[in-house]
Design a protein around this motif. Structure first.
Motif, short mmCIF file in Angstrom:
data_model
loop_
_atom_site.label_atom_id
_atom_site.label_comp_id
_atom_site.label_asym_id
_atom_site.label_seq_id
_atom_site.Cartn_x
_atom_site.Cartn_y
_atom_site.Cartn_z
N THR A 46 0.83 -1.21 0.00
CA THR A 46 0.00 0.00 0.00
C THR A 46 0.86 1.26 0.00
O THR A 46 0.57 2.22 -0.71
CB THR A 46 -0.92 0.01 1.23
OG1 THR A 46 -1.81 -1.10 1.17
CG2 THR A 46 -1.74 1.30 1.30
N VAL A 47 1.93 1.23 0.79
CA VAL A 47 2.74 2.43 0.99
C VAL A 47 3.74 2.68 -0.13
O VAL A 47 3.84 3.79 -0.67
CB VAL A 47 3.47 2.36 2.35
CG1 VAL A 47 4.50 3.49 2.49
CG2 VAL A 47 2.45 2.42 3.48
N TYR A 48 4.50 1.66 -0.52
CA TYR A 48 5.59 1.88 -1.48
C TYR A 48 5.12 2.35 -2.86
O TYR A 48 5.77 3.22 -3.46
CB TYR A 48 6.45 0.63 -1.58
CG TYR A 48 7.38 0.47 -0.39
CD1 TYR A 48 8.53 1.25 -0.28
CD2 TYR A 48 7.09 -0.43 0.62
CE1 TYR A 48 9.38 1.13 0.82
CE2 TYR A 48 7.93 -0.57 1.72
CZ TYR A 48 9.07 0.22 1.81
OH TYR A 48 9.90 0.10 2.90
N PRO A 49 4.02 1.82 -3.40
CA PRO A 49 3.56 2.36 -4.69
C PRO A 49 3.20 3.84 -4.62
O PRO A 49 3.43 4.59 -5.57
CB PRO A 49 2.33 1.50 -5.02
CG PRO A 49 2.58 0.21 -4.30
CD PRO A 49 3.24 0.62 -3.02
N ARG A 50 2.66 4.27 -3.47
CA ARG A 50 2.32 5.69 -3.33
C ARG A 50 3.57 6.54 -3.21
O ARG A 50 3.63 7.67 -3.71
CB ARG A 50 1.39 5.88 -2.13
CG ARG A 50 -0.04 5.45 -2.43
CD ARG A 50 -0.91 5.40 -1.19
NE ARG A 50 -2.30 5.14 -1.54
CZ ARG A 50 -2.77 3.95 -1.87
NH1 ARG A 50 -1.95 2.90 -1.93
NH2 ARG A 50 -4.06 3.79 -2.17
N LEU A 51 4.59 6.01 -2.53
CA LEU A 51 5.85 6.74 -2.45
C LEU A 51 6.49 6.86 -3.85
O LEU A 51 7.04 7.92 -4.19
CB LEU A 51 6.81 6.01 -1.50
CG LEU A 51 6.47 6.10 -0.01
CD1 LEU A 51 7.37 5.16 0.79
CD2 LEU A 51 6.59 7.53 0.50
N ALA A 52 6.38 5.79 -4.63
CA ALA A 52 6.92 5.83 -6.00
C ALA A 52 6.19 6.87 -6.83
O ALA A 52 6.81 7.61 -7.62
CB ALA A 52 6.80 4.45 -6.64
N ARG A 53 4.88 6.97 -6.62
CA ARG A 53 4.09 7.96 -7.37
C ARG A 53 4.46 9.39 -6.94
O ARG A 53 4.59 10.29 -7.78
CB ARG A 53 2.60 7.70 -7.14
CG ARG A 53 1.68 8.66 -7.88
CD ARG A 53 1.81 8.48 -9.40
NE ARG A 53 0.99 9.41 -10.12
CZ ARG A 53 -0.29 9.21 -10.41
NH1 ARG A 53 -0.89 8.08 -10.03
NH2 ARG A 53 -0.97 10.11 -11.10
N LEU A 54 4.65 9.57 -5.64
CA LEU A 54 5.07 10.88 -5.15
C LEU A 54 6.44 11.28 -5.70
O LEU A 54 6.69 12.45 -5.99
CB LEU A 54 5.10 10.88 -3.61
CG LEU A 54 3.74 10.80 -2.91
CD1 LEU A 54 3.93 10.59 -1.41
CD2 LEU A 54 2.91 12.05 -3.16
N GLU A 55 7.30 10.28 -5.85
CA GLU A 55 8.63 10.53 -6.42
C GLU A 55 8.50 10.95 -7.88
O GLU A 55 9.15 11.90 -8.34
CB GLU A 55 9.50 9.29 -6.29
CG GLU A 55 10.92 9.49 -6.79
CD GLU A 55 11.73 8.21 -6.74
OE1 GLU A 55 12.93 8.27 -7.07
OE2 GLU A 55 11.17 7.14 -6.40
#
Length: 201
Positions: A46-55
């Motif tokens: 849940t968290v890492y894909p959103r961090l990738a998108r924020l990046e």
């Protein structure tokens, strides 16, 4: 817990968590878990894909340190966060309400379970007393057995206290002792004390 964050809210909250400084993904997951008093823990998926998108959007910057990646809020990310302060305050209020509701549910569940345990123990103790048949020399043997049980019970209490203190100190060092933990411990100990006393002669 069914659905914790509405669309876009987790994204916003991740930005807020990075405002205090760079964090690893695991640290963000832990911070979210702590914020919800342990009642919700987001998965890495849940968290890492959103961090990738924020990046990708330029709102966070990722730097790799060995096998760990650290995420840092960029100027663009801070600007978006500033623009959405009102939304963030509303989200914090929703989270606080969710935590209160779950804390209440946990306390109610613990109390119900301990009430059932107390009744079962009291009933078992009464059956044991009713079934006891005096035998020659029984008072001396019973006193010796009682002493042994007391020593065993005291050792259990000390071991429980030592383990709880160690766990609390570890959690405190990591900044993870929350109100729900204290309330749950208080409820369990109060109920356990009443339950134990109900079994004593």
């Amino acid at each position: 817990m069914v659905k914790v964050f509405a669309h876009g809210q987790l994204r916003l909250y991740l930005l807020a968590l990075l405002e205090d400084g760079p964090r690893h993904g695991y640290e963000l997951i832990t911070a979210l878990t702590d914020r919800f008093g342990g009642t919700y823990r987001p998965s890495a998926g849940t968290v890492y894909p959103r961090l990738a998108r924020l990046e990708e959007e330029g709102l966070v910057e990722r730097s790799d340190e060995g096998r760990k990646a650290t995420y840092t809020l960029t100027a663009a990310g801070r600007a978006e966060l500033d623009e959405r302060r009102g939304e963030l305050a509303h989200l914090e209020a929703e989270i606080a309400e969710t935590v209160r509701e779950h804390a209440t549910q946990v306390r109610d569940d613990v109390r119900a379970a301990m009430r059932g345990l107390r009744a079962d123990l009291a009933s078992a103790a009464q059956r044991a007393r009713d079934a006891a048949v005096p035998q020659p020399g029984a008072p001396d043997r019973e006193r010796a057995a009682s002493h042994g049980r007391r020593v065993e019970a005291e050792a259990m209490v000390r071991r429980f206290g030592d383990e709880v203190r160690a766990d609390l100190r570890r959690a405190d060092a990591a900044g993870g002792v929350d109100a729900l933990t204290v309330e749950t411990l208080r409820t369990v100990l109060d109920t356990a004390l009443r339950t134990m006393r109900a079994t004593l002669r």
